[in-house]
Enzyme design. Sequence first.
Site, PDB file in Angstrom:
ATOM      1  N   CYS A 130      -1.360 -34.935  16.489  1.00 38.37           N
ATOM      2  CA  CYS A 130      -2.353 -35.694  17.246  1.00 38.37           C
ATOM      3  C   CYS A 130      -1.920 -37.128  17.463  1.00 38.37           C
ATOM      4  O   CYS A 130      -1.271 -37.741  16.630  1.00 38.37           O
ATOM      5  CB  CYS A 130      -3.679 -35.634  16.507  1.00 38.37           C
ATOM      6  N   LYS A 147      -5.551 -25.364   7.203  1.00 40.41           N
ATOM      7  CA  LYS A 147      -4.420 -25.562   8.119  1.00 40.41           C
ATOM      8  C   LYS A 147      -3.342 -26.429   7.477  1.00 40.41           C
ATOM      9  O   LYS A 147      -2.157 -26.121   7.584  1.00 40.41           O
ATOM     10  CB  LYS A 147      -4.940 -26.225   9.397  1.00 40.41           C
ATOM     11  N   ASN A 148      -3.765 -27.513   6.821  1.00 44.49           N
ATOM     12  CA  ASN A 148      -2.784 -28.469   6.319  1.00 44.49           C
ATOM     13  C   ASN A 148      -2.155 -28.051   4.989  1.00 44.49           C
ATOM     14  O   ASN A 148      -1.371 -28.786   4.416  1.00 44.49           O
ATOM     15  CB  ASN A 148      -3.399 -29.866   6.216  1.00 44.49           C
ATOM     16  N   VAL A 171      -6.376 -45.087   7.189  1.00 42.97           N
ATOM     17  CA  VAL A 171      -5.220 -44.180   7.149  1.00 42.97           C
ATOM     18  C   VAL A 171      -4.413 -44.238   8.453  1.00 42.97           C
ATOM     19  O   VAL A 171      -3.191 -44.341   8.437  1.00 42.97           O
ATOM     20  CB  VAL A 171      -5.652 -42.735   6.839  1.00 42.97           C
ATOM     21  N   ARG A 191       3.364 -31.459  13.496  1.00 40.80           N
ATOM     22  CA  ARG A 191       4.086 -32.337  12.570  1.00 40.80           C
ATOM     23  C   ARG A 191       4.892 -31.538  11.549  1.00 40.80           C
ATOM     24  O   ARG A 191       5.716 -32.099  10.845  1.00 40.80           O
ATOM     25  CB  ARG A 191       3.082 -33.185  11.757  1.00 40.80           C
TER      26      ARG A 191
HETATM   27  C1  EPZ Z   1      -1.355 -35.042   7.208  1.00 38.04           C
HETATM   28  O1  EPZ Z   1      -0.584 -35.746   8.165  1.00 38.04           O
HETATM   29  C2  EPZ Z   1      -2.264 -34.137   7.989  1.00 38.04           C
HETATM   30  N1  EPZ Z   1      -1.438 -33.269   8.829  1.00 38.04           N
HETATM   31  C3  EPZ Z   1      -3.233 -34.944   8.831  1.00 38.04           C
HETATM   32  O2  EPZ Z   1      -4.120 -34.068   9.463  1.00 38.04           O
HETATM   33  C4  EPZ Z   1      -4.033 -35.868   7.919  1.00 38.04           C
HETATM   34  O3  EPZ Z   1      -4.851 -36.702   8.712  1.00 38.04           O
HETATM   35  C5  EPZ Z   1      -3.081 -36.729   7.089  1.00 38.04           C
HETATM   36  O4  EPZ Z   1      -2.132 -35.895   6.382  1.00 38.04           O
HETATM   37  C6  EPZ Z   1      -3.822 -37.599   6.078  1.00 38.04           C
HETATM   38  O5  EPZ Z   1      -4.614 -36.800   5.225  1.00 38.04           O
HETATM   39  C7  EPZ Z   1      -0.855 -32.210   8.302  1.00 38.04           C
HETATM   40  O6  EPZ Z   1      -0.981 -31.920   7.108  1.00 38.04           O
HETATM   41  C8  EPZ Z   1      -0.067 -31.342   9.225  1.00 38.04           C
HETATM   42  P1  EPZ Z   1       0.553 -38.989   6.318  1.00 38.04           P
HETATM   43  P2  EPZ Z   1       0.702 -36.545   7.757  1.00 38.04           P
HETATM   44  O7  EPZ Z   1       2.024 -38.920   6.226  1.00 38.04           O
HETATM   45  O8  EPZ Z   1       1.312 -35.913   6.561  1.00 38.04           O
HETATM   46  C9  EPZ Z   1       2.057 -43.351   7.588  1.00 38.04           C
HETATM   47  C10 EPZ Z   1      -5.250 -33.056  11.282  1.00 38.04           C
HETATM   48  O9  EPZ Z   1      -6.027 -33.371  12.219  1.00 38.04           O
HETATM   49  N2  EPZ Z   1       3.443 -42.867   7.441  1.00 38.04           N
HETATM   50  O10 EPZ Z   1      -0.256 -38.907   5.074  1.00 38.04           O
HETATM   51  O11 EPZ Z   1       1.536 -36.710   8.974  1.00 38.04           O
HETATM   52  C11 EPZ Z   1       1.377 -42.730   8.802  1.00 38.04           C
HETATM   53  O12 EPZ Z   1       1.722 -43.378   9.992  1.00 38.04           O
HETATM   54  C12 EPZ Z   1      -4.100 -33.991  10.917  1.00 38.04           C
HETATM   55  O13 EPZ Z   1      -5.322 -31.996  10.649  1.00 38.04           O
HETATM   56  C13 EPZ Z   1       4.503 -43.761   7.578  1.00 38.04           C
HETATM   57  O14 EPZ Z   1       4.293 -44.966   7.803  1.00 38.04           O
HETATM   58  O15 EPZ Z   1       0.041 -37.922   7.355  1.00 38.04           O
HETATM   59  C14 EPZ Z   1      -0.094 -42.859   8.456  1.00 38.04           C
HETATM   60  O16 EPZ Z   1      -0.571 -44.138   8.786  1.00 38.04           O
HETATM   61  C15 EPZ Z   1      -4.154 -35.284  11.656  1.00 38.04           C
HETATM   62  N3  EPZ Z   1       5.789 -43.283   7.475  1.00 38.04           N
HETATM   63  C16 EPZ Z   1      -0.082 -42.699   6.939  1.00 38.04           C
HETATM   64  O17 EPZ Z   1       1.270 -42.910   6.512  1.00 38.04           O
HETATM   65  C17 EPZ Z   1       6.066 -41.965   7.228  1.00 38.04           C
HETATM   66  O18 EPZ Z   1       7.253 -41.584   7.159  1.00 38.04           O
HETATM   67  C18 EPZ Z   1      -0.556 -41.352   6.435  1.00 38.04           C
HETATM   68  O19 EPZ Z   1       0.164 -40.325   7.075  1.00 38.04           O
HETATM   69  C19 EPZ Z   1       4.980 -41.068   7.084  1.00 38.04           C
HETATM   70  C20 EPZ Z   1       3.687 -41.547   7.191  1.00 38.04           C
END
Ligand code: EPZ
Length: 440
Positions: free
Chosen positions: A123, A25-26, A335, A99
Amino acid sequence: MGVHDVLEIEGGRPLKGEIKVRGAKNFVSKAMVAALLGGGESVLRNVPQIRDVEIVADLLRAHGVAVDWDPVEGIVKMDPSGVGAAKSADIITHAGSSRVPILFCGPLLHRIGEAFIPDLGGCNIGGRPIDYHLEAMRLFGAEVHKEPDGVRLRAPRRLQGMQMELAYPSVGATEQLLLTAVLAEGVTELRGGATEPEILDLVAVLQQMGAIISLETDRTYRIEGVDSLRGYHHMALPDRIEAASWAGAALATGGDITVLGARQLDLTTYLNYFRKVGGRFDVTDHGIRFWHPGGPLKAIAVETGVHPGFMTDWQQPFVVALTQATGLSIIHETVYEQRFGFTKALNRMGAQIQLYRECLGGQKCRFGRRNYEHSAVVSGPTPLHAADIRVPDLRGGFSHLIAAMAAKGKSSVAGIDLIDRGYEHFAEKLEALGAGFKRL
Ligand code: EPZ
């Protein structure tokens, strides 16, 4: 809430049998966005029939991309030659549902000079800000304006290569930079990027399209912008989160599940922990068989983290299995700040999970002393009993399903439409594994 939004589950039986996972999915949703960058048709194979794919297909269509999806064969063909601005209403319908829309920024700015991104969903597991994304777009030279229903971006001229260091290796922000830098003028350097296999598969897609991207051992990506890209033909990597979810189900129910399509390479870290807990697995040419060998499971300590760490999305089904391990298990979530909400329902089912604000682990973490319950101690083994539950989010929801499958008696799990977002045909798969349930 949909018509068939509740599962009534008769638990207490081991899940046994064979199921198949398709593309991640991701990754799939991002590869679909990448198709916008091509001059011709792109073809993506191994695409699962999940709602996130529907949402991205709709958004592409709203921007004039011809999308032809065969859900049975798992093939999506995308022709972006008619790309154009979308009606705001067609975009806003998807506000709050995923997202992925944020990743449309760069490709749309390159293709049509403007983009409107609806308020995001996904989520509810923490604040999930988009500051890195917007900062990156500004550094590329885009104008960014917040509007009541979303964010509007404009590119007054061709976007320019830039340098950025991510304060945290965000998956989405790394993808945002890659999808934008490939057509920007000049070189872009991203330091501190994330290196999840799904991102490297996106790099593979972009390389096929004609992009020039290199990755150094210190997580620095260097992207040399090119003037145009072509379409791609690609087979999506398998969904390692779904694979691990079924592995957790095998362990928690004392079962034996063969996950066809699962690939060892993407699951190395997970498999180490699965083994340490006492699970058994066999890798074959077609997938991985996961099973509970009988006897007690062992408690362990685990910290989630960015790749190559233990994925945050593996954590929830694994916690259900840990309720059946002897002793105290410790999980430090680094995370997302609020990813233990799902444990409340498990406690109602008889689990003993205590949450802590402190960092219970040595990994560097942004949430210590910030008042988030981001560490958990699971005391086991505790037999689980049936309960009526409402699922909170995708992965937490799947873990509730597993818990209900493991629990003796009749549980009702509401809100399972959420699970369709990311688990292809999960009800059919549960049936194939001998689960006792009805979808109400
Ligand atoms: C991706 O989310 C996945 N979603 C998530 O899967 C997954 O948990 C996550 O990566 C980590 O592996 C998709 O790919 C659609 P991040 P993403 O940006 O890209 C902070 C599932 O259930 N952050 O790596 O949104 C954020 O708050 C989902 O399949 C900022 O602070 O995750 C988090 O604490 C859930 N500012 C951390 O980084 C930003 O601008 C990691 O988020 C962006 C992120």
